[in-house]
Design a protein around this motif. Structure first.
Motif, PDB file in Angstrom:
ATOM      1  N   ILE A   1      72.966  38.227   8.085  1.00  0.00           N
ATOM      2  CA  ILE A   1      71.996  38.909   9.085  1.00  0.00           C
ATOM      3  C   ILE A   1      70.841  39.759   8.339  1.00  0.00           C
ATOM      4  N   ALA A   2      71.114  40.381   7.250  1.00  0.00           N
ATOM      5  CA  ALA A   2      70.326  41.105   6.391  1.00  0.00           C
ATOM      6  C   ALA A   2      69.139  40.375   5.686  1.00  0.00           C
ATOM      7  N   GLY A   3      69.487  38.950   5.607  1.00  0.00           N
ATOM      8  CA  GLY A   3      68.550  38.130   4.885  1.00  0.00           C
ATOM      9  C   GLY A   3      68.488  38.273   3.359  1.00  0.00           C
ATOM     10  N   VAL A   4      69.761  38.677   2.887  1.00  0.00           N
ATOM     11  CA  VAL A   4      69.998  38.675   1.305  1.00  0.00           C
ATOM     12  C   VAL A   4      70.985  37.478   1.116  1.00  0.00           C
ATOM     13  N   PRO A   5      71.093  37.030  -0.239  1.00  0.00           N
ATOM     14  CA  PRO A   5      71.993  36.099  -0.686  1.00  0.00           C
ATOM     15  C   PRO A   5      73.293  36.357  -0.445  1.00  0.00           C
ATOM     16  N   LYS A   6      74.352  35.528  -0.283  1.00  0.00           N
ATOM     17  CA  LYS A   6      75.853  35.745  -0.164  1.00  0.00           C
ATOM     18  C   LYS A   6      76.195  36.368  -1.269  1.00  0.00           C
ATOM     19  N   PRO A   7      76.918  37.593  -1.038  1.00  0.00           N
ATOM     20  CA  PRO A   7      77.485  38.358  -2.254  1.00  0.00           C
ATOM     21  C   PRO A   7      78.372  37.439  -3.198  1.00  0.00           C
ATOM     22  N   SER A   8      78.013  37.372  -4.520  1.00  0.00           N
ATOM     23  CA  SER A   8      78.937  36.625  -5.170  1.00  0.00           C
ATOM     24  C   SER A   8      79.782  37.603  -5.733  1.00  0.00           C
ATOM     25  N   SER A   9      81.223  37.816  -5.300  1.00  0.00           N
ATOM     26  CA  SER A   9      82.242  38.850  -5.787  1.00  0.00           C
ATOM     27  C   SER A   9      82.318  38.220  -7.214  1.00  0.00           C
ATOM     28  N   CYS A  10      82.337  39.413  -8.108  1.00  0.00           N
ATOM     29  CA  CYS A  10      82.322  38.896  -9.315  1.00  0.00           C
ATOM     30  C   CYS A  10      83.443  37.846  -9.850  1.00  0.00           C
ATOM     31  N   VAL A  11      83.197  36.757 -10.647  1.00  0.00           N
ATOM     32  CA  VAL A  11      84.360  35.925 -11.015  1.00  0.00           C
ATOM     33  C   VAL A  11      84.864  36.304 -12.448  1.00  0.00           C
TER      34      VAL A  11
ATOM     35  N   LYS B   1     103.207  34.836  -1.069  1.00  0.00           N
ATOM     36  CA  LYS B   1     102.044  34.894  -0.343  1.00  0.00           C
ATOM     37  C   LYS B   1     100.963  35.653  -1.351  1.00  0.00           C
ATOM     38  N   PHE B   2      99.825  34.801  -1.180  1.00  0.00           N
ATOM     39  CA  PHE B   2      98.746  35.529  -2.071  1.00  0.00           C
ATOM     40  C   PHE B   2      97.596  35.943  -1.155  1.00  0.00           C
ATOM     41  N   VAL B   3      97.440  37.299  -1.229  1.00  0.00           N
ATOM     42  CA  VAL B   3      96.718  38.048  -0.040  1.00  0.00           C
ATOM     43  C   VAL B   3      95.499  38.478  -0.752  1.00  0.00           C
ATOM     44  N   THR B   4      94.189  37.735  -0.255  1.00  0.00           N
ATOM     45  CA  THR B   4      93.186  38.323  -1.006  1.00  0.00           C
ATOM     46  C   THR B   4      91.835  38.570   0.075  1.00  0.00           C
ATOM     47  N   PRO B   5      91.212  39.560  -0.650  1.00  0.00           N
ATOM     48  CA  PRO B   5      89.910  39.805   0.221  1.00  0.00           C
ATOM     49  C   PRO B   5      88.774  38.606   0.153  1.00  0.00           C
ATOM     50  N   MET B   6      89.128  37.718  -0.640  1.00  0.00           N
ATOM     51  CA  MET B   6      87.922  36.641  -0.513  1.00  0.00           C
ATOM     52  C   MET B   6      88.433  35.691   0.223  1.00  0.00           C
TER      53      MET B   6
ATOM     54  N   PHE C   1      89.639  31.349  -5.251  1.00  0.00           N
ATOM     55  CA  PHE C   1      88.690  31.785  -6.139  1.00  0.00           C
ATOM     56  C   PHE C   1      87.457  31.744  -5.635  1.00  0.00           C
ATOM     57  N   THR C   2      86.394  32.505  -6.166  1.00  0.00           N
ATOM     58  CA  THR C   2      85.297  32.456  -5.649  1.00  0.00           C
ATOM     59  C   THR C   2      84.222  31.429  -5.789  1.00  0.00           C
ATOM     60  N   LYS C   3      84.230  30.771  -6.967  1.00  0.00           N
ATOM     61  CA  LYS C   3      83.613  29.437  -7.188  1.00  0.00           C
ATOM     62  C   LYS C   3      83.978  28.204  -6.343  1.00  0.00           C
ATOM     63  N   PRO C   4      83.403  27.569  -5.743  1.00  0.00           N
ATOM     64  CA  PRO C   4      83.607  26.474  -4.901  1.00  0.00           C
ATOM     65  C   PRO C   4      84.660  25.334  -5.371  1.00  0.00           C
ATOM     66  N   ARG C   5      84.238  24.544  -6.474  1.00  0.00           N
ATOM     67  CA  ARG C   5      85.055  23.621  -6.983  1.00  0.00           C
ATOM     68  C   ARG C   5      86.366  24.040  -7.497  1.00  0.00           C
ATOM     69  N   ALA C   6      86.404  25.124  -8.137  1.00  0.00           N
ATOM     70  CA  ALA C   6      87.612  25.789  -8.875  1.00  0.00           C
ATOM     71  C   ALA C   6      88.368  26.349  -7.560  1.00  0.00           C
ATOM     72  N   SER C   7      87.844  26.808  -6.585  1.00  0.00           N
ATOM     73  CA  SER C   7      88.603  27.328  -5.478  1.00  0.00           C
ATOM     74  C   SER C   7      89.576  26.179  -4.728  1.00  0.00           C
TER      75      SER C   7
END
Lengths: 104, 412
Positions: free
Chosen positions: A94-104, B188-193, B197-203
């Motif tokens: 809604i804020a018009g910014v990119p989706k946050p990429s939580s650090c991988v 159980k794997f309980v995550t805020p994501m 995982f965050t990256k689509p293919r790996a997730s």
């Protein structure tokens, strides 16, 4: 890249609907995206949080729910009430910014 | 005499002490490294301790063994950095002047940030495994545990080694299968994501693996508190998950010294240019590894790749040349999947983890984004390489920059 029309304006968005050009954002655009996300009306507190997010992102900061809880506009519980479900994902959309990429 | 000061004698600081001492003339440059702890921990090894696969002695060695001759090693607490005066102030009153400074103070867990983690069940039914104390306590607990709800919860991102929680639950699956009690343990794997995982293919791939192993993912769970009385974790939007054993990955933050020095963000990660790895605040300060706020994994492999860029750019700065090193966010992680197998991912700022072969296209020997035995051996071999090659700043057979060779874009 896709396009969507909000408040009569054509907006560039990515495949998940996040705006790709933050400068196209207006309060009216925000109100229409919010409706799509199931938030009928944006209050002053909503806008204060959205402005905070836009400012943080423009400074290059990494956004976290924790940081928004410390912003002075709302606490974490309040943030969940404002943007129910997945608050950070909804609020950034809604804020018009990119989706946050939580650090991988 | 010119002075280089390095804060933190962990992976990054130790690599830089070794490389810089070799590079800089001893008649011209004084090098000092500061750390508050005398032990060097091989942190990836903490994951193996709860399952009895490694012992303490496998992951602890004296820091001094890895600091080369000709580098001053000071054990002390850092009060703050005064970037205007080019000084580091230690808490015991010592002041270190520097011409150039490398900050490599890493990241730590802060269990106190979440109410109830350190309640009456702490190290009885609630454990972390990001410290030697936590992983050892959990190892002792597992020896006699009779089963129940085993809940792994990630409190907040970023965390050290984002794949470690996945490895933990897959190790737990294998561990309890081998003990003949997997039917009594509900993982159980309980995550805020929103996924594994965050990256689509790996997730997708990793999420599929968890499902195969009968591990339930509870996504979008942002923990507010631990309810010790009822053995539940509670989220801000009032979801609840019951546990008989809670393994928490607590909130991670940088060293509070970074905040006190005015060099960081609200989580005490140092504000860093993600390409040059120079501090946003001062031109003679470089940030290496987990201490930086750059958007990449907080992991030893990243520190190792980034150290090559910090080395190049520090030499540019010392010799008054424009900075030529550009970090691409390269990360390379072995993922243990249990039963003697492992997966491997290789990615950077712009390219998500993809399937394929590594490091040689079509050959491997390692397979990217798939489970193989070879990947597991790669991870075990890495511990030896860490102590004997990586820390000493010697050449590793992997480039600092990610390559697309061997990666497949379209076949998942």
């Amino acid at each position: 890249m896709a396009e969507k029309t909000y408040a009569g304006v054509t907006i560039n968005v990515d495949e998940e609907g996040y705006m790709t050009d933050s400068s196209q954002w207006t309060k009216e655009v925000a109100a229409e995206i919010a409706k799509e996300e199931g938030i009928e009306e944006l209050t002053d507190t909503h806008y204060a949080v959205l402005e905070f997010i836009r400012q943080k992102v423009s400074e290059g900061a990494t956004l976290t729910i924790r940081a928004i809880g410390k912003s002075g506009h709302t606490d974490i519980k309040g943030f969940y009430k404002l943007f129910p479900g997945a608050p950070l994902k909804k609020a950034t959309k809604i804020a018009g910014v990119p989706k946050p990429s939580s650090c991988v | 005499m010119k002075k280089l000061v390095i804060l933190g004698a962990g992976t990054g600081g130790t690599i830089m002490a070794n490389r810089m001492r070799k590079e800089l003339d001893r008649d011209e440059w004084d090098i000092t490294i500061v750390d508050k702890y005398k032990n060097h921990y091989y942190q990836p090894g903490f994951l193996f301790i709860p399952f009895g696969m490694y012992k303490k002695r496998d992951v602890i060695k004296p820091k001094a063994d890895f600091i080369p001759y000709g580098v001053n090693l000071i054990y002390g607490e850092i009060d703050r950095v005064d970037g205007e005066k080019n000084q580091v102030l230690l808490q015991d009153g010592v002041i270190l002047n520097y011409d150039f400074l490398i900050i490599a103070t890493g990241v730590k867990i802060f269990p106190d940030e979440t109410p109830g983690i350190k309640g009456k069940l702490w190290h009885k039914k609630v454990f972390d495994y990001y410290t030697i104390e936590g992983s050892s306590a959990l190892g002792d607990f597992f020896k006699t545990w009779e089963g129940g709800d085993l809940v792994l919860n990630i409190a907040e991102n970023p965390i050290k080694c984002p794949v470690a929680p996945l490895e933990f639950v897959m190790f737990a699956d294998a561990f309890f299968v081998e003990r003949g009690m997997r039917d009594k343990v509900n993982i159980k794997f309980v995550t805020p994501m929103s996924g594994a995982f965050t990256k689509p293919r790996a997730s997708k791939v990793l999420g599929g693996l968890l499902k195969e192993k009968n591990i339930e993912i509870v996504p979008d769970f942002y923990i507010e508190k631990v309810d010790n009385e009822n053995q539940k974790i509670v989220s801000y939007d009032e979801q609840e998950v019951h546990f008989d054993c809670l393994v928490t990955i607590p909130v991670h933050k940088g060293d509070p010294m970074i905040g006190r020095s005015g060099l960081g963000d609200d989580m005490d990660f140092a504000l860093t240019d993600k390409y040059t790895l120079r501090s946003d605040k001062f031109e003679n300060i470089f940030i290496l590894g987990d201490a930086a706020n750059i958007p990449t994994s907080k992991a030893g492999s990243v520190v190792h790749f980034a150290s090559e860029i910090v080395f190049e750019n520090l030499m540019c700065a010392i010799e008054n040349r424009p900075l030529t090193g550009k970090f691409d966010g390269h990360s390379n992680c072995y993922i243990e999947t249990g039963f003697g197998k492992g997966a491997l991912i290789d990615f950077n700022y712009d390219t998500e983890p993809l399937p394929g072969h590594f490091p040689f296209p079509g050959i491997g020997p390692f397979g990217l984004l798939k489970e193989t035995r070879m990947n597991h051996y790669g991870k075990l071999l890495f511990r030896w390489m860490y102590w004997h090659i990586l820390l000493k700043g010697k050449e590793m057979p992997i480039s600092a920059h990610m390559t697309m060779a061997g990666k497949k874009l379209h076949d998942i």
